[in-house]
Design an enzyme around this catalytic site. Structure first.
Site, short mmCIF file in Angstrom:
data_model
loop_
_atom_site.label_atom_id
_atom_site.label_comp_id
_atom_site.label_asym_id
_atom_site.label_seq_id
_atom_site.Cartn_x
_atom_site.Cartn_y
_atom_site.Cartn_z
CG ASP A 78 -0.42 -0.18 2.49
OD1 ASP A 78 0.80 -0.43 2.55
OD2 ASP A 78 -1.16 -0.10 3.47
CD GLU A 160 9.51 -14.67 -8.52
OE1 GLU A 160 9.87 -13.76 -7.73
OE2 GLU A 160 8.80 -15.63 -8.16
CE LYS A 196 14.41 -10.77 -9.54
NZ LYS A 196 13.84 -10.13 -8.35
CB THR A 220 17.70 -12.48 -10.36
OG1 THR A 220 17.86 -12.05 -9.01
CG2 THR A 220 16.92 -13.80 -10.38
CG PHE A 242 21.45 -10.98 -4.57
CD1 PHE A 242 21.39 -11.32 -5.91
CD2 PHE A 242 20.26 -10.72 -3.91
CE1 PHE A 242 20.17 -11.42 -6.57
CE2 PHE A 242 19.03 -10.82 -4.56
CZ PHE A 242 19.00 -11.16 -5.89
O1 LIG Z 1 15.19 -8.65 -6.34
C1 LIG Z 1 14.58 -7.75 -5.83
C2 LIG Z 1 13.61 -6.96 -6.62
O2 LIG Z 1 13.61 -7.41 -7.94
C3 LIG Z 1 14.82 -7.39 -4.43
O3 LIG Z 1 13.62 -7.26 -3.74
C4 LIG Z 1 15.80 -8.31 -3.74
O4 LIG Z 1 15.13 -9.51 -3.45
C5 LIG Z 1 16.38 -7.69 -2.51
O5 LIG Z 1 17.00 -6.49 -2.80
C6 LIG Z 1 17.47 -8.51 -1.91
O6 LIG Z 1 17.21 -9.83 -2.07
C7 LIG Z 1 17.66 -8.28 -0.48
O7 LIG Z 1 18.60 -9.21 -0.06
P1 LIG Z 1 18.55 -9.82 1.39
O8 LIG Z 1 18.49 -8.66 2.32
O9 LIG Z 1 17.31 -10.68 1.45
O10 LIG Z 1 19.79 -10.63 1.51
#
Ligand SMILES: O=C(CO)[C@@H](O)[C@H](O)[C@H](O)[C@H](O)COP(=O)(O)O
Length: 399
Positions: A78, A160, A196, A220, A242
């Site tokens: 929201d 996704e 994705k 990803t 990541f």
């Molecule tokens: O992939 C996306 C959006 O496409 C994000 O929401 C992504 O999942 C997050 O930035 C990360 O996964 C966060 O990483 P973590 O804090 O879960 O290790």
């Protein structure tokens, strides 16, 4: 309580409201770490992207936004519309199973109606096989919500692709084409879409073949240079690394040569992978845009300046926004990643190979193997949860 959510052309079914079935126990006060994730980009006005920031800075968010597109993460759904009209105007978004679960925990929105409409799709009704029927509802729901997001943001929406397909190139391609067909029925242009896909070898191959057809992909779960370089060679539109997950792994394990090498030279292994990938893309002219996710603090953001996109948790975003910058601090923000520094970055011969399945597999160290498996498991669980939920409401009482 049940309400009509509209009729499909060949059915008189009246389905219950999504929230009546699954989400009534969830409230909008979901703990922060369980909040469904989407991403919403912001582009703030600030100094030039290639030079230190100009004099009229007001806060750190303005400062960093001049270098990279800042993409807010972990947005309560929201908040999406609230952010749209106030603090963080959205420019892009991701639609995922986890987002669908989040949407139905909230009061009625156009996004929830989009899911309800998906559950009334007549072409799914006819499917005898229940897993095919649930998968049909899931695709419809992703696309209906994705189409709403396309109408709500100016940038691209990433959809996704089911992580259960991650090890089958042809099935991934088939799924993307099915999703595209559904989007085209809703008159959404492919130019507004990304798909994705997890960075398994098969996912990267799917990306290569899809990009060849002009379909934009977002690879990803990139945790190693082999994945990143293979993704760039495949021509993926977006490559997502990541940073914090790699760092967390390195804190608790050893025995991964790529990570050990970075740590030995005093570098953070997550940031080092981003830097190497950025330089590889720019030095060798690949078209991919690079995205950093899992950033843990403001310093991570400062270290990533110059990358195309940084996904930033809302808490850090707020803190950047609330930090006033003084004119004398303007030179503290520097572009760390730039095509200029890429040109002088040295790669080993091994790193410059044309990746194939065998070299890719042998270069995947334990960190990338484990983190990729964990990422896939998380996405698979979310997709199962959505289907379980759809399974509970099927068939509706009047079918
Ligand atoms: O992939 C996306 C959006 O496409 C994000 O929401 C992504 O999942 C997050 O930035 C990360 O996964 C966060 O990483 P973590 O804090 O879960 O290790």
């Amino acid at each position: 309580m049940s309400i009509s959510i509209g009729r499909s052309p060949s059915s008189t079914a009246i389905l219950p409201k999504v929230c009546d079935w699954r989400c009534s126990s969830r409230s909008t006060s979901t703990p922060f770490h369980q909040i469904p994730r989407t991403f919403v980009g912001v582009r703030m006005s600030a100094g030039s992207a290639s030079s230190p920031i100009g004099a009229n800075l007001s806060n750190e968010l303005d400062a960093v936004s001049g270098f990279s597109e800042i993409v807010p993460d972990t947005v309560v759904f929201d908040d999406f519309e609230r952010h749209a009209s106030c603090r963080f105007p959205p420019t892009a978004a991701t639609v995922s199973s986890s987002l669908l679960l989040g949407i139905c925990s909230l009061p009625d929105t156009k996004f929830k109606s989009a899911i309800e409409t998906a559950l009334a799709a007549s072409e799914c009704f006819g499917l005898e096989n229940s897993s095919e029927r649930l998968s049909c509802f899931l695709d419809r729901a992703l696309v209906n919500v994705g189409a709403e997001l396309v109408r709500s943001v100016p940038g691209r929406v990433s959809t996704e692709v089911d992580a259960r397909l991650a090890y089958d190139t042809q099935v991934i391609i088939h799924k993307v084409n099915q999703l595209l067909k559904l989007y085209s029925q809703l008159e959404v242009s492919p130019q507004r879409l990304l798909f994705k896909i997890p960075s398994t070898w098969q996912g990267i191959e799917a990306s290569r073949l899809l990009e060849f057809e002009g379909i934009q992909t977002h690879l990803t779960f990139v945790y190693s240079f082999s994945q990143a370089a293979a993704a760039a060679q495949a021509g993926a539109s977006v490559i997502q690394i990541f940073v914090g997950r790699i760092r967390d792994w390195a804190r608790n394990h050893s025995g991964d040569s790529e990570i050990d090498a970075a740590s030995k030279s005093g570098e953070d292994p997550g940031l080092a992978l981003v830097e190497k990938t950025y330089n590889y893309i720019h030095k060798y002219g690949h078209k991919s845009k690079l995205m950093a996710a899992a950033v843990r603090n403001k310093q991570d953001i400062f270290n990533l300046l110059g990358i195309d996109y940084i996904i930033v948790p809302v808490k850090i975003l707020e803190s950047l926004k609330d930090s006033v910058t003084y004119p004398e601090e303007k030179y503290s923000y520097f572009r760390r990643l730039s095509p200029g520094s890429a040109r002088v970055y040295n790669f080993t011969e091994g790193e410059l190979m044309k990746w194939d399945q065998r070299s890719f597999a042998s270069a995947m160290g334990p960190a990338a193997e484990e983190l990729l498996a964990a990422g896939l498991e998380g996405y698979v669980n979310q997709a199962r949860r959505v289907e379980e939920f759809f399974g509970k409401i099927w068939p509706p009482p009047n079918v």
